[in-house]
Design a protein around this motif. Structure first.
Motif, PDB file in Angstrom:
ATOM      1  N   SER A   1      37.779 -26.015 -32.347  1.00  0.00           N
ATOM      2  CA  SER A   1      37.868 -24.639 -32.817  1.00  0.00           C
ATOM      3  C   SER A   1      39.200 -24.417 -33.517  1.00  0.00           C
ATOM      4  O   SER A   1      40.170 -25.131 -33.268  1.00  0.00           O
ATOM      5  N   LEU A   2      39.217 -23.392 -34.346  1.00  0.00           N
ATOM      6  CA  LEU A   2      40.455 -22.920 -34.948  1.00  0.00           C
ATOM      7  C   LEU A   2      40.899 -21.722 -34.122  1.00  0.00           C
ATOM      8  O   LEU A   2      40.182 -20.723 -34.027  1.00  0.00           O
TER       9      LEU A   2
ATOM     10  N   VAL B   1      44.768 -31.697 -45.473  1.00  0.00           N
ATOM     11  CA  VAL B   1      43.492 -32.128 -44.896  1.00  0.00           C
ATOM     12  C   VAL B   1      43.772 -32.728 -43.515  1.00  0.00           C
ATOM     13  O   VAL B   1      44.595 -33.629 -43.394  1.00  0.00           O
ATOM     14  N   PRO B   2      43.105 -32.238 -42.480  1.00  0.00           N
ATOM     15  CA  PRO B   2      43.322 -32.802 -41.142  1.00  0.00           C
ATOM     16  C   PRO B   2      42.905 -34.275 -41.095  1.00  0.00           C
ATOM     17  O   PRO B   2      41.940 -34.677 -41.734  1.00  0.00           O
TER      18      PRO B   2
ATOM     19  N   TYR C   1      47.802 -29.166 -34.581  1.00  0.00           N
ATOM     20  CA  TYR C   1      46.763 -29.584 -33.640  1.00  0.00           C
ATOM     21  C   TYR C   1      47.080 -28.942 -32.294  1.00  0.00           C
ATOM     22  O   TYR C   1      48.240 -28.766 -31.935  1.00  0.00           O
ATOM     23  N   LEU C   2      46.050 -28.599 -31.570  1.00  0.00           N
ATOM     24  CA  LEU C   2      46.195 -27.993 -30.252  1.00  0.00           C
ATOM     25  C   LEU C   2      45.443 -28.878 -29.269  1.00  0.00           C
ATOM     26  O   LEU C   2      44.216 -29.016 -29.359  1.00  0.00           O
ATOM     27  N   ASP C   3      46.171 -29.502 -28.369  1.00  0.00           N
ATOM     28  CA  ASP C   3      45.558 -30.349 -27.358  1.00  0.00           C
ATOM     29  C   ASP C   3      44.629 -29.492 -26.500  1.00  0.00           C
ATOM     30  O   ASP C   3      44.950 -28.351 -26.179  1.00  0.00           O
ATOM     31  N   GLY C   4      43.489 -30.055 -26.151  1.00  0.00           N
ATOM     32  CA  GLY C   4      42.505 -29.306 -25.364  1.00  0.00           C
ATOM     33  C   GLY C   4      43.062 -28.726 -24.082  1.00  0.00           C
ATOM     34  O   GLY C   4      42.672 -27.642 -23.656  1.00  0.00           O
TER      35      GLY C   4
END
Length: 139
Positions: free
Chosen positions: A53-54, A41-42, A107-110
């Motif tokens: 978004s994914l 779970v994030p 996680y992907l930083d914006g």
């Protein structure tokens, strides 16, 4: 968030799978929503739900994304804690971005996220051709 897209090698193939899955859910009398189930779970749910978004990795590249609609932790029939990532069924193509293989999701930083590919669908190269050009080092 970034995740490997196992079983689909192109955004077009993913879109076909989503359409097929939504039809299955409708036929079974269930709510037709597109989701992906994961074990973890994030922790950063608010960030993901408000504009997140994914991003899907296919054949070593981020190729597309789907917007988050909801994140629902649950316990399955075997007592295992899981998480349902509810996604907008619309696939948004992105500029290709290489990504090494990994397990699970990250996680992907914006600032690291690839931009959307706003090229018209007619002008956009087919995914298979893009992949071949990338394999040859031309993209």
């Amino acid at each position: 968030m970034v995740k490997l897209c196992v079983g689909c090698s192109s955004p077009e193939e993913l879109a076909q799978w989503i359409d097929y899955r939504l039809e299955q859910l409708k036929a079974a009398g269930e709510k037709p929503e597109q989701y992906h189930i994961t074990r973890m779970v994030p922790k950063r749910i608010d960030e993901l739900l408000y504009g997140g978004s994914l991003y899907w990795v296919m054949k070593g590249n981020i190729l597309c994304r789907q917007k988050f609609l909801d994140i629902r932790p649950f316990t399955d029939d075997e007592g295992i804690h899981r998480c349902k990532l509810v996604l907008e069924p619309k696939i948004i193509p992105t500029i290709w971005q290489p990504r090494r293989a990994f397990q699970g999701w990250r996680y992907l930083d914006g600032s690291e996220a690839p931009e959307d590919d706003n090229t018209s669908e007619k002008a956009r190269l087919p995914a298979a051709l893009k992949q071949e050009l990338a394999d040859l080092g031309l993209l």
